[in-house]
Design a protein around this motif. Structure first.
Motif, PDB file in Angstrom:
ATOM      1  N   SER A  42       0.808  -1.216   0.000  1.00 37.89           N
ATOM      2  CA  SER A  42       0.000   0.000   0.000  1.00 37.89           C
ATOM      3  C   SER A  42       0.841   1.266   0.000  1.00 37.89           C
ATOM      4  CB  SER A  42      -0.960  -0.010   1.195  1.00 37.89           C
ATOM      5  OG  SER A  42      -0.232  -0.138   2.400  1.00 37.89           O
ATOM      6  N   SER A  43       2.052   1.183   0.573  1.00 35.66           N
ATOM      7  CA  SER A  43       2.922   2.354   0.607  1.00 35.66           C
ATOM      8  C   SER A  43       4.334   1.915   0.998  1.00 35.66           C
ATOM      9  CB  SER A  43       2.411   3.367   1.630  1.00 35.66           C
ATOM     10  OG  SER A  43       2.581   2.852   2.945  1.00 35.66           O
ATOM     11  N   PRO A  44       5.318   2.757   0.695  1.00 34.69           N
ATOM     12  CA  PRO A  44       6.677   2.435   1.159  1.00 34.69           C
ATOM     13  C   PRO A  44       6.740   2.334   2.686  1.00 34.69           C
ATOM     14  CG  PRO A  44       6.762   4.133  -0.525  1.00 34.69           C
ATOM     15  CD  PRO A  44       5.309   3.928  -0.178  1.00 34.69           C
ATOM     16  N   ALA A  45       5.965   3.158   3.368  1.00 34.96           N
ATOM     17  CA  ALA A  45       5.963   3.133   4.836  1.00 34.96           C
ATOM     18  C   ALA A  45       5.447   1.798   5.366  1.00 34.96           C
ATOM     19  CB  ALA A  45       5.119   4.275   5.384  1.00 34.96           C
ATOM     20  N   ALA A  46       4.444   1.227   4.710  1.00 29.63           N
ATOM     21  CA  ALA A  46       3.907  -0.065   5.143  1.00 29.63           C
ATOM     22  C   ALA A  46       4.943  -1.165   4.952  1.00 29.63           C
ATOM     23  CB  ALA A  46       2.633  -0.391   4.370  1.00 29.63           C
ATOM     24  N   LYS A  48       8.194  -0.749   4.874  1.00 26.74           N
ATOM     25  CA  LYS A  48       9.260  -0.464   5.831  1.00 26.74           C
ATOM     26  C   LYS A  48       8.897  -0.991   7.225  1.00 26.74           C
ATOM     27  CE  LYS A  48      10.769   3.797   5.669  1.00 26.74           C
ATOM     28  NZ  LYS A  48      10.970   5.254   5.930  1.00 26.74           N
ATOM     29  N   HIS A  72       3.858  -3.957  -8.324  1.00 31.89           N
ATOM     30  CA  HIS A  72       4.395  -3.919  -6.964  1.00 31.89           C
ATOM     31  C   HIS A  72       3.590  -4.777  -5.998  1.00 31.89           C
ATOM     32  CE1 HIS A  72       6.468   0.118  -8.047  1.00 31.89           C
ATOM     33  NE2 HIS A  72       6.934  -0.894  -8.721  1.00 31.89           N
ATOM     34  N   SER A 155      16.087   4.500   4.714  1.00 35.55           N
ATOM     35  CA  SER A 155      15.663   4.214   3.353  1.00 35.55           C
ATOM     36  C   SER A 155      16.633   4.854   2.369  1.00 35.55           C
ATOM     37  CB  SER A 155      14.258   4.755   3.123  1.00 35.55           C
ATOM     38  OG  SER A 155      13.957   4.821   1.749  1.00 35.55           O
ATOM     39  N   GLU A 158      14.600   7.304   0.149  1.00 33.18           N
ATOM     40  CA  GLU A 158      14.276   8.571   0.807  1.00 33.18           C
ATOM     41  C   GLU A 158      15.508   9.469   0.966  1.00 33.18           C
ATOM     42  OE1 GLU A 158      12.392   7.552   4.510  1.00 33.18           O
ATOM     43  OE2 GLU A 158      10.549   6.886   3.509  1.00 33.18           O
TER      44      GLU A 158
END
Length: 162
Positions: A42-46, A48, A72, A155, A158
């Motif tokens: 769902s997101s890079p944060a998820a 991570k 993805h 990251s 990032e």
């Protein structure tokens, strides 16, 4: 603020207060579902956060890849190399071979630093560059490289290093 009470249904069909091992086991089960084949990130944060939780508490260094398709979606979560308390040997040939073996279109690298320091070393930066170059030869994109150090995740994407 009070802590919520959590109950679980045991094998006998009786509700009882959940203890820490049961809560952790359920959290791991839910975490594993994020990496099941076909699950979309769902997101890079998820990604991570999920990788950080999977590597939490490891006393040795682990290097792995999250293999993804063109959209993805997860193909496979793989811990490829296990090292010692301060390093792991990573072989680009094996990373490329595994990525091709699962027909991956993109990858996210991850490894932990048991010391708790998430900043990448120069060796980490060099390795990431070598792996990215090797995978580019077979049209596999590197989306990120996460370095997990305790409660912190670094990251490469990032930080502008990819």
């Amino acid at each position: 603020m009070t802590n919520p009470t959590l109950y679980v249904l045991d094998a006998a069909g009786v509700y009882r207060l959940a203890d820490t091992p049961i809560i952790i086991a359920e959290a791991k089960r839910r975490l594993a579902s994020r990496f099941r084949r076909g699950a979309a990130l769902s997101s890079p944060a998820a990604a991570k956060e999920a990788i950080q939780l999977k590597l939490l508490g490891r006393e040795h260094e682990v290097f792995g890849c999250l293999y993804l398709d063109n959209r993805h979606r997860v193909i496979e979560f793989a811990e490829l190399f296990r090292g010692t308390i301060d390093g792991a040997s990573v072989y680009p040939r094996e990373v490329v071979k595994a990525a091709l073996g699962c027909n991956s279109a993109a990858v996210i690298f991850f490894h932990n630093h048991p010391s708790g320091e998430a900043s990448p070393s120069e060796a980490d930066k060099t390795l990431t560059h070598r792996l990215r170059t090797a995978l580019a030869l077979v049209d596999i994109r590197v989306l990120d490289h996460f370095v997990i150090g305790g409660d912190t995740v670094y990251s490469f994407a990032e930080a502008g290093l990819l």
